[in-house]
Design a protein around this motif. Sequence first.
Motif, PDB file in Angstrom:
ATOM      1  N   SER A 115       5.197  66.726  43.633  1.00 48.30           N
ATOM      2  CA  SER A 115       4.422  66.321  42.458  1.00 48.30           C
ATOM      3  C   SER A 115       3.657  65.015  42.694  1.00 48.30           C
ATOM      4  O   SER A 115       2.479  64.897  42.303  1.00 48.30           O
ATOM      5  N   ALA A 116       4.297  64.038  43.330  1.00 50.47           N
ATOM      6  CA  ALA A 116       3.612  62.767  43.593  1.00 50.47           C
ATOM      7  C   ALA A 116       2.458  62.963  44.572  1.00 50.47           C
ATOM      8  O   ALA A 116       1.373  62.398  44.407  1.00 50.47           O
ATOM      9  N   ALA A 117       2.670  63.780  45.587  1.00 51.52           N
ATOM     10  CA  ALA A 117       1.608  64.070  46.560  1.00 51.52           C
ATOM     11  C   ALA A 117       0.468  64.839  45.894  1.00 51.52           C
ATOM     12  O   ALA A 117      -0.711  64.624  46.219  1.00 51.52           O
ATOM     13  N   GLU A 118       0.807  65.709  44.984  1.00 49.25           N
ATOM     14  CA  GLU A 118      -0.219  66.487  44.275  1.00 49.25           C
ATOM     15  C   GLU A 118      -1.145  65.569  43.485  1.00 49.25           C
ATOM     16  O   GLU A 118      -2.368  65.768  43.455  1.00 49.25           O
ATOM     17  N   ALA A 119      -0.575  64.543  42.863  1.00 48.35           N
ATOM     18  CA  ALA A 119      -1.387  63.574  42.122  1.00 48.35           C
ATOM     19  C   ALA A 119      -2.335  62.828  43.064  1.00 48.35           C
ATOM     20  O   ALA A 119      -3.511  62.595  42.732  1.00 48.35           O
ATOM     21  N   LYS A 120      -1.847  62.461  44.250  1.00 48.32           N
ATOM     22  CA  LYS A 120      -2.697  61.793  45.244  1.00 48.32           C
ATOM     23  C   LYS A 120      -3.813  62.728  45.715  1.00 48.32           C
ATOM     24  O   LYS A 120      -4.945  62.297  45.944  1.00 48.32           O
ATOM     25  N   TYR A 121      -3.494  63.999  45.872  1.00 47.91           N
ATOM     26  CA  TYR A 121      -4.508  64.981  46.287  1.00 47.91           C
ATOM     27  C   TYR A 121      -5.640  65.029  45.261  1.00 47.91           C
ATOM     28  O   TYR A 121      -6.828  65.015  45.620  1.00 47.91           O
ATOM     29  N   ASN A 122      -5.285  65.082  43.995  1.00 46.81           N
ATOM     30  CA  ASN A 122      -6.304  65.156  42.940  1.00 46.81           C
ATOM     31  C   ASN A 122      -7.168  63.901  42.927  1.00 46.81           C
ATOM     32  O   ASN A 122      -8.393  63.982  42.739  1.00 46.81           O
ATOM     33  N   ASP A 123      -6.547  62.734  43.126  1.00 38.41           N
ATOM     34  CA  ASP A 123      -7.319  61.482  43.160  1.00 38.41           C
ATOM     35  C   ASP A 123      -8.310  61.489  44.327  1.00 38.41           C
ATOM     36  O   ASP A 123      -9.480  61.125  44.166  1.00 38.41           O
ATOM     37  N   ALA A 124      -7.841  61.897  45.503  1.00 42.27           N
ATOM     38  CA  ALA A 124      -8.705  61.918  46.690  1.00 42.27           C
ATOM     39  C   ALA A 124      -9.854  62.900  46.507  1.00 42.27           C
ATOM     40  O   ALA A 124     -10.999  62.622  46.891  1.00 42.27           O
ATOM     41  N   GLN A 125      -9.559  64.034  45.930  1.00 42.65           N
ATOM     42  CA  GLN A 125     -10.603  65.039  45.701  1.00 42.65           C
ATOM     43  C   GLN A 125     -11.687  64.487  44.771  1.00 42.65           C
ATOM     44  O   GLN A 125     -12.892  64.694  45.009  1.00 42.65           O
ATOM     45  N   THR A 126     -11.278  63.781  43.737  1.00 35.54           N
ATOM     46  CA  THR A 126     -12.239  63.178  42.804  1.00 35.54           C
ATOM     47  C   THR A 126     -13.110  62.142  43.512  1.00 35.54           C
ATOM     48  O   THR A 126     -14.330  62.076  43.310  1.00 35.54           O
ATOM     49  N   GLN A 127     -12.496  61.332  44.367  1.00 30.69           N
ATOM     50  CA  GLN A 127     -13.237  60.289  45.087  1.00 30.69           C
ATOM     51  C   GLN A 127     -14.270  60.901  46.043  1.00 30.69           C
ATOM     52  O   GLN A 127     -15.391  60.394  46.160  1.00 30.69           O
TER      53      GLN A 127
END
Length: 375
Positions: free
Chosen positions: A189-201
Amino acid sequence: MMKGLTRLIWITALFLIIVPAASLAYTVNSMSVSPNGTLTPGTTVDISFTVQEPSGSTTTNSLQMYTQLDKPAWSYVVNVNSVANGLTEASGKTITINGFLLTYKSSDDVSVAVTLEGTAPTVTQTAKQTLIQINEVDSNGNLGSTPYTLSTLVVNTNDVTTAIANANSQLSQFRTEIDEKAALDIDTSAAEAKYNDAQTQITTAQGLPSTSYTDALNDINTAISTISDGETLIDKAWAEKEISDAQGPVNNVDVLITNFQANSSTSSDARLSTIITEREIAVSYISAANDAVTSGNFAQARAKAEQAFTEGNQSYNDALTFKAAVEANPFAALGSLGSIFSSSVLLIIVGVIAVVLIIVGVIIYRKRSHWDELG
């Protein structure tokens, strides 16, 4: 002697009158650049500024101006006491305004108004390019020691494209890693949140115009850093899952050990001591694994957790074997003595049965013999 000294003073004074005072440094005023900031190749650039000659003295120095812009078109006007002395146009990356055009009385206010138009050059890699450089050149062709220089960053647009492609590749690998670990029941779950942030950037960087080169690269660098943080979180979650799995056999064997210790017939059995020793080794490995997680050495944590699982599982299996032996043979809890005792009892039982059968046989035989005598 006094006459000689007086003569020297007059000569020195006359020399100062004849030879112009050394020129003070020029100043550059009213610098205007449009567009301002980072440029992309082919962008039209307009520059205007004023070079103010030092007041209170004359100068014979020339002004040399240079630019790295493509297709440069120059124009300049020499102003004397705010009166323009005609417009001069020139081309080329370097132009020189002759010192003769700048030589006036020391009381005159002399300045040069300059405009330059050109296009940002094509570059093979993003780098600073000189928009304008101004030097003083004396009559011997020597350059002044401190030129005025104005530069700006000209970007190779392929740098952004390459950076975005690289970030997307890393993001794709990160996605695969998340899915693989999720399939192993690891908390992602924590990694998934980082994935979404990186994708947005990355998406933000892709949507920026080429003139926002710096902002785009900042977004990409932030995305790559976010992916790295997410990979670390996955690594940590993986190690924690391995430790949790290793704790399972230890918890199971603890229940059996408690039961064995509560039973006087098994509490002092040598086999129980072996089981407890194996269990303690497993616990020490789990402790080492937790320490490795705390220090951020997740690979070592997984290795220690694997050793803990192996040792804990061995302890649990041995406990199950001991439990099965106790349940199958009530004397098994006595160990080797129980085995001996169990064998002795079995022999006694067999012996008793044999004696009973012999007695019964003798009785039957005598009865039959008696019947035969009675005839």
